[in-house]
Design an enzyme around this catalytic site. Structure first.
Site, PDB file in Angstrom:
ATOM      1  N   ASP A  88       0.874  -1.168   0.000  1.00  0.00           N
ATOM      2  CA  ASP A  88       0.000   0.000   0.000  1.00  0.00           C
ATOM      3  C   ASP A  88       0.914   1.222   0.000  1.00  0.00           C
ATOM      4  O   ASP A  88       2.126   1.118   0.203  1.00  0.00           O
ATOM      5  CB  ASP A  88      -0.949  -0.038   1.210  1.00  0.00           C
ATOM      6  CG  ASP A  88      -2.193   0.811   0.973  1.00  0.00           C
ATOM      7  OD1 ASP A  88      -2.215   1.592  -0.002  1.00  0.00           O
ATOM      8  OD2 ASP A  88      -3.146   0.699   1.766  1.00  0.00           O
ATOM      9  N   ASP A 123      -3.961   7.042  -3.530  1.00  0.00           N
ATOM     10  CA  ASP A 123      -5.345   7.504  -3.676  1.00  0.00           C
ATOM     11  C   ASP A 123      -5.799   8.202  -2.397  1.00  0.00           C
ATOM     12  O   ASP A 123      -5.178   8.045  -1.348  1.00  0.00           O
ATOM     13  CB  ASP A 123      -6.263   6.315  -3.976  1.00  0.00           C
ATOM     14  CG  ASP A 123      -6.106   5.202  -2.950  1.00  0.00           C
ATOM     15  OD1 ASP A 123      -5.044   4.545  -2.954  1.00  0.00           O
ATOM     16  OD2 ASP A 123      -7.021   5.001  -2.118  1.00  0.00           O
ATOM     17  N   ALA A 194     -11.759   2.879   0.902  1.00  0.00           N
ATOM     18  CA  ALA A 194     -12.517   3.668   1.885  1.00  0.00           C
ATOM     19  C   ALA A 194     -13.784   2.991   2.386  1.00  0.00           C
ATOM     20  O   ALA A 194     -14.807   3.634   2.603  1.00  0.00           O
ATOM     21  CB  ALA A 194     -12.839   5.048   1.311  1.00  0.00           C
ATOM     22  N   CYS A 280     -12.498 -24.691  17.894  1.00  0.00           N
ATOM     23  CA  CYS A 280     -11.700 -24.645  16.669  1.00  0.00           C
ATOM     24  C   CYS A 280     -10.689 -25.776  16.734  1.00  0.00           C
ATOM     25  O   CYS A 280     -10.322 -26.222  17.819  1.00  0.00           O
ATOM     26  CB  CYS A 280     -10.984 -23.291  16.573  1.00  0.00           C
ATOM     27  SG  CYS A 280      -9.676 -23.204  15.336  1.00  0.00           S
ATOM     28  N   CYS A 282      -7.584 -25.723  15.004  1.00  0.00           N
ATOM     29  CA  CYS A 282      -6.282 -25.339  14.467  1.00  0.00           C
ATOM     30  C   CYS A 282      -5.194 -25.797  15.457  1.00  0.00           C
ATOM     31  O   CYS A 282      -5.492 -26.155  16.595  1.00  0.00           O
ATOM     32  CB  CYS A 282      -6.238 -23.838  14.208  1.00  0.00           C
ATOM     33  SG  CYS A 282      -5.919 -22.842  15.671  1.00  0.00           S
ATOM     34  N   CYS A 285      -5.415 -24.038  18.888  1.00  0.00           N
ATOM     35  CA  CYS A 285      -6.573 -24.406  19.715  1.00  0.00           C
ATOM     36  C   CYS A 285      -6.512 -25.856  20.164  1.00  0.00           C
ATOM     37  O   CYS A 285      -7.133 -26.236  21.155  1.00  0.00           O
ATOM     38  CB  CYS A 285      -7.860 -24.122  18.965  1.00  0.00           C
ATOM     39  SG  CYS A 285      -8.043 -22.368  18.606  1.00  0.00           S
TER      40      CYS A 285
END
Ligand code: GUN
Ligand code: ZN
Length: 653
Positions: A88, A123, A194, A280, A282, A285
């Site tokens: 960015d 921008d 935005a 969860c 994963c 977890c």
């Protein structure tokens, strides 16, 4: 550089080529701090999860030490990541602090200089609901910067791709203008900008307006990035509306606050600490209990939470990809939108654009249509059927109803007597289902619960209008009984071939024209499977002992798939340019051999084509070259210039 491999709604499973590296979309780019010491999760763990990350070039530019390293060794060495790096530009800092200390072109040059794969223009992210003059002024400045950035890129032949962000605040005509002007500027990726403040305030409905307005006026062949959308709860809807790329700082920002992401919302760790397990699977977890994490020192806890947050983020992306492949993305979205009333409101808003979305939604899907609430009445599968039913030139119609305990397809479970009357069954969701086409997707590939009375009112107007339009053709029960008893008598029984009538109606519904004329009808043979009793093939008698296959009925959706003779018949009966994809001379020989048609060589087509329709590939003189399935719709066939457009079934020499 974008090729569509599978799709649902406006959503697409794509292959995206960036600087000779290919990634699969939709995907999420984790946001990394350019300073390795400030990264929440060690880079080695990030590498295992993703092929693309996003970082901030303005932070690098403003820090002499980072800037120096980046300019000497390149950004990949600085970050320690050798795959795709997107940056960015400082726009986000601009939206936070009002101004930043860099020239708009200088930051574009800088991104290219340090070897970024995809850079971003500077921008101006205009906040939502600002006054119109400000939104207009900001947009004009963003458009000016965009033009000079593209000129710079083209003049210097940048290897770096460029993001051209869509702005315009919450004024849809400004978003439209932004999309139209930016769309002509040949950016590589179009982020939608935005929207972060809107998402933070649960104004998802306005985000939907912004996404769909941008999509409608941007080129279809470029990837769309929804800037700043990192909560997995929002991915399914955003992908359905055509977003291909996401970035997530959320995984780390939420972890900093002890917040635990799931695909349907967020928990605070204090609310989970008394559970014996996390909800969860994963690695994090699995290894730690909520209590252990709760009692851990801040630094370790934050890293582990961030890891979990990133896992569920990718898990949701993978689930979305899978649902695109099987054609159940709408179902996933309808499920996700029950997570929060504001999300449901956003989904309902999206359905107001259904005429636009329908043009991109595949005509056939592998999985069944599931009705999950009143919103399902407005889905493209339903809207399309209620339009396409008028493709059939009915002669005599009898309207009927069936009780709920008759299974679909009704034609296989009702004993209707032979006659030349089209029986149409009233249906709470699809309006009217002609028995002669009721095996075609989605008319029997659907599951609908018993509806509330108020939902059953929904199609009353549609049925009334239908009756009004066809009033001369609709017969009452007495006349209908007269017809059936006439055809049921011994001497008249063979006067109608119900199977041929059925194929005639199915072809009209699928292709929009009458394909079987009187001449060919008497030579048509319809073959049923010995095992299932279902129609399998449609053949034509060539001479005494030779028959040729015209069409095969595909088992999962019952569409009529042409064989070579069928394609020739369609070509004769359907007027140009309907159901045509016109290809350039240079690829004629390939098409004739049945080789894939690439989008680059498509010079014209039927603009009403929908994805996955069976099409005729012809040259400019409308000579038939081959036939196949189009991956792209009419608009995309003209706009794409990369990747396969038509998956060919065969060539015609
Ligand atoms: N990150 C989040 N929103 C925006 C935006 O509007 N523009 C840019 N460049 N980055 C963003
Ligand atoms: Zn987890």
């Amino acid at each position: 550089m974008l090729e569509i491999k599978a799709r649902d709604g406006l959503g697409r499973l794509g292959k995206l080529r960036i600087n000779n590296k290919t990634i699969e979309t939709p995907t999420i780019m984790p946001v990394l701090h350019p300073n390795p010491e400030k990264q929440t999760i060690p880079i080695d763990k990030i590498k295992k999860l993703t092929d693309v990350i996003i970082t901030n070039s303005y932070i690098i530019y403003s820090n002499p030490r980072l800037k120096n390293t980046a300019e000497e060794k390149g950004i990949h060495k600085l970050i320690g990541f050798d795959k795709i790096i997107v940056t960015d530009s400082g726009s986000f800092q601009l939206s936070l602090y009002g101004s930043i200390d860099v020239d708009p072109l200088e930051i574009v040059q800088f991104q290219d200089r340090i070897g970024v794969d995809v850079g971003t223009i500077l921008d101006i992210p205009t906040a939502p609901y600002v006054d119109r003059e400000k939104a207009e002024r900001d947009l004009e400045e963003t458009l000016r910067r965009s033009k000079s950035a593209i000129e710079l890129k083209e003049k210097n032949n940048y290897k770096m791709l460029l993001n051209g962000t869509i702005q315009g605040s919450t004024y849809m005509d400004l978003r439209r203008k932004s999309a139209e002007v930016m769309g002509k500027l040949n950016f590589d990726i179009y982020p939608i900008g935005a929207v972060v403040p809107l998402m933070e305030n649960y104004h998802y409905k306005t985000v939907v307006d912004i996404i769909l307005t941008s999509k409608e006026y941007l080129p279809t062949n470029k990837p769309i990035h929804l800037f700043g959308c990192g909560h997995p709860m929002l991915f399914a809807l955003s992908v359905l509306l055509g977003c291909d790329l996401f970035d997530s700082a959320a995984y780390a920002l939420y972890a900093k606050d002890d917040r635990y992401l799931t695909e349907h919302g967020t928990y605070h760790l204090t609310d989970l600490k008394d559970l014996s397990n996390f909800p969860c699977n994963c690695p994090i977890c699995n290894e730690y209990s909520p209590r252990e994490l709760f009692n851990m020192d801040k630094r370790n806890r934050e890293q582990l939470l961030a890891e979990h947050n990133l896992y569920v983020t990718f898990e949701e992306i993978n689930r979305i990809k899978e649902s695109i492949k099987e054609g159940s993305l709408w179902e996933l979205v309808e499920l996700r939108c029950r997570s929060h009333p504001k999300l449901l409101e956003a989904y309902r808003q999206a359905l107001k654009y259904i005429e636009f979305i329908e043009k991109f939604d595949p005509i056939t899907k592998k999985s069944a249509f599931f009705y999950s609430g009143y919103e399902s009445m407005f889905r493209p599968e339903v809207i399309r059927h209620k339009k396409r039913i008028h493709r059939i030139k009915f002669d005599k119609i009898y309207l009927s109803t069936v009780s709920r305990d008759v299974n679909k397809p009704y034609s296989e479970n009702l004993n209707n007597l032979p006659s030349d009357v089209d029986i149409l069954i009233k249906d709470d969701v699809f309006g009217l289902i002609p028995l002669n086409i009721d095996t075609i997707y989605p008319l029997s590939q659907n599951e609908i619960p018993e509806l509330y009375d108020i939902e059953r009112e929904h199609n009353k107007k549609f049925v009334e209008e239908f009756i009004n339009k066809y009033k001369d053709k609709i017969m009452d029960i007495k006349t209908y009984n007269y017809y059936t008893s006439y055809y049921n008598s011994k001497e008249n029984k063979n006067k109608v071939n119900k199977d041929v009538l059925r194929i005639d109606r199915m072809l009209q519904y699928q292709y929009g024209f009458k394909i079987l004329d009187e001449g060919i009808i008497k030579n048509i043979v319809v073959k049923r499977s010995k095992n299932t009793g279902r129609i399998r093939n449609v053949l034509v008698i060539k001479d005494e002992n030779e028959k040729e296959v015209l069409f095969t009925l595909r088992s999962h959706d019952n569409l009529l798939i042409p064989a070579k003779e069928g394609a020739k018949l369609l070509h004769k009966k359907i007027p140009f340019p309907k159901y045509r994809v016109v290809v350039d001379k240079s690829v004629q020989e390939f098409a004739k051999k049945g080789k894939s048609v690439y989008a680059k060589f498509v010079i014209d087509c039927d603009e009403e084509l929908r994805p996955y329709e069976e099409v005729l590939v012809v040259n400019e003189e409308d000579e038939l070259m081959g036939y196949g399935t189009t991956i792209l719709n009419g608009r995309e066939l003209m706009e794409f210039n990369y990747g396969v457009a038509v998956d060919m079934r065969g060539g015609v020499d």
